[in-house]
Enzyme design. Structure first.
Site, mmCIF file in Angstrom:
data_model
loop_
_atom_site.group_PDB
_atom_site.id
_atom_site.type_symbol
_atom_site.label_atom_id
_atom_site.label_comp_id
_atom_site.label_asym_id
_atom_site.label_seq_id
_atom_site.Cartn_x
_atom_site.Cartn_y
_atom_site.Cartn_z
ATOM 1 C CG ASP B 24 -39.464 36.509 -32.943
ATOM 2 O OD1 ASP B 24 -39.970 37.445 -33.574
ATOM 3 O OD2 ASP B 24 -38.497 36.646 -32.162
ATOM 4 C CE LYS B 81 -35.958 40.055 -34.476
ATOM 5 N NZ LYS B 81 -36.736 41.152 -33.905
#
Lengths: 202, 296
Positions: B24, B81
């Site tokens: 991430d 996402k």
């Protein structure tokens, strides 16, 4: 039976091992220097070239691979594997093993949305097209002396061979067509015969 | 013939990521650190899960400007996402060319009943799962890669372990099951019979399975790989640690050599006394703050 290593630092290792076994070879995962010792050939699979180049250097595999291949062991790089063995990468300062005298361009066919299945003409394998799977694939932009261009897609090189080193931009290990694995195993057989002849002569 | 967006090329990219770490990142600088440390892909987002948790409110798809700047900064694949069921966010991410879409429980669900029809997209999707039935439902909807859900942003591996064990146990169980049981097994799993039969035959999921949710140390990564994960997502574990560069490299090394405790030990030692991210006891979280139960 030929014993082929598949570099297993990262990437689609099991797919190559399964394809090599189907083509009649023993296929072992290679993560350490010691595991390079008794191989007849080495495959560097698909994966991410920046990650694998770092791991090759970090775990001391880069030099031993270069030495083995320079002394005749056949090597085949698919996609990431071809980038890792190329002489250089276009427009990038990316280290490589420099075992194949070509310049490759990374992600040249585009990002993932441009990844494609292509019927590819490969005259060396006969007239039936090869189901080639390109994933964020590189192409070959410059071919050095003694490098044979075996296939092109839309005018860009995607399969080359220089003596004992084979490179493909695409992934034969994903297609189920065994012809390129068989082609590589034939290269391995020739190299084994040659080294046996050499050792008998000595 | 040239065909894009096929099942083979969508699942294929995940196959190329196997054995690797997906990190991430919230800035292009993070993305560069991740790439140099040996990440195989990055997940571009505005806030890492630990901060989403802290901020509360509704978490949505990240700003496109940020995602684009991360795509421009690195050569490895970039994932992003979308909210569960928010197919319009997914259409937008596909149009800007991200390499993988994560239909993620970490964001606030847009649809509390249905997930996205992922077959309708050229861009491949990864989805979270807590058990085999959930994994196969996502694959039936078109997911090209599965990850455990874990409990994102908690720094606590217990949920990811639970999910990986649940999936692994159920796959082994199916692989050993006699053929006449498979229809009933499919009913009990709440998954299509064809996929259940395929898992029973192959003894594995038809797509790549990564671990996600709670990985914060090299030993966590080695644990999950030994439990059958084919690669690791690290969310908050790297950029919430005290030394992200070192943590990133150490987690990559431990993932590559997960079965070699000496190398995992070296990876742990390389961190010196740098601290991992602070963790949360998942049992003390109120139900409203649990992410994993979102979407099933």
């Amino acid at each position: 039976m030929a014993r082929i290593g598949v570099l297993a630092l990262q990437g689609d290792v099991e797919e190559h091992r399964a394809s090599l076994r189907r083509a009649g070879a023993e296929a072992v995962a290679v993560k350490t220097r010691e595991q390079l010792d008794d191989l007849d050939g080495l495959v560097i699979p698909g994966g991410e070239s920046t990650a694998v180049m770092r791991l090759l250097e970090r775990f001391g595999l880069a030099n031993p691979i270069v030495q083995r291949v320079r002394s005749g062991m056949p090597l085949w790089g698919t996609c990431m594997g071809m980038i890792v063995v190329a002489h250089d990468v276009a427009d990038m300062e990316q280290p490589s093993l420099d075992l194949l005298d070509v310049t490759v361009r990374r992600n040249a066919f585009g990002r993932q949305n441009e990844s494609a299945e292509v019927d590819l003409s490969i005259p060396a394998l006969g007239s039936k097209p090869f189901p080639a799977i390109f994933i964020r694939a590189p192409w070959i932009e410059r071919v050095g002396q003694g490098v044979e261009l075996l296939a092109s897609r839309n005018g860009h090189g995607v399969m080359v061979r220089q003596d004992n080193v084979l490179g493909t931009s695409f992934h034969p290990e994903l297609s189920g067509d065994p012809r390129i694995h068989a082609y590589f195993l034939a290269m391995v057989e020739r190299a084994r015969r040659l080294s046996r002849k050499r050792s008998t002569a000595a | 013939m040239e065909q894009t967006g096929t099942v083979t090329v969508k699942r294929g990219l995940a196959q190329m990521l196997k054995g690797g770490v997906i990190m991430d990142v919230v800035t292009p600088e993070h993305a560069t650190i991740a790439q140099e440390a040996g990440a195989v892909a990055v997940m571009a987002l505005e806030r890492i899960p630990a901060d989403i948790r802290a901020a509360g409110g509704v978490a949505r798809m990240s700003s496109l400007e940020l995602i684009q700047s991360i795509m421009d900064a690195v050569t490895i694949p970039v994932m992003a996402k979308v909210r569960i069921g928010h197919f319009a966010e997914a259409q937008v991410l596909q149009s800007i060319g991200v390499d993988y879409i994560d239909e993620s429980e970490v964001l606030t669900p847009a649809d509390d009943k249905y997930h996205i029809d992922k077959h309708a997209f050229t861009t491949p999707f990864v989805c979270g799962a807590r058990d085999l039935g959930e994994a196969l439902r996502r694959i039936a909807e078109g997911a090209a890669m599965i990850r455990s859900k874990g409990e994102a942003g908690s720094g606590n591996i217990v949920e990811a372990v639970r999910h990986m064990r649940a999936i692994g146990d159920a796959v082994r169980d199916l692989h050993a099951a006699p053929k006449e049981e498979l229809v009933t097994r499919a009913r009990d799993l709440g998954a299509p019979f064809e996929l259940v039969a395929e898992v029973a035959r192959a003894g594995r999921l038809p797509v790549v399975l990564f671990c996600a949710g709670g990985v914060s140390t090299p030993a966590d990564a080695a644990l999950m790989m030994q439990l059958g994960a084919e690669g690791i997502f690290v969310g908050s574990g790297i950029f919430k640690s005290k030394d992200p560069k070192k943590f990133a490299k150490a987690i990559v090394d431990a993932t590559t050599h997960y079965e070699d405790a000496k190398i995992v030990a070296e990876a742990c030692k390389s961190l010196g006394t740098s601290e991992a991210m602070p963790g949360l006891d998942v049992r003390n979280l109120p139900e409203s703050q649990l992410l994993a139960p979102r979407g099933s």
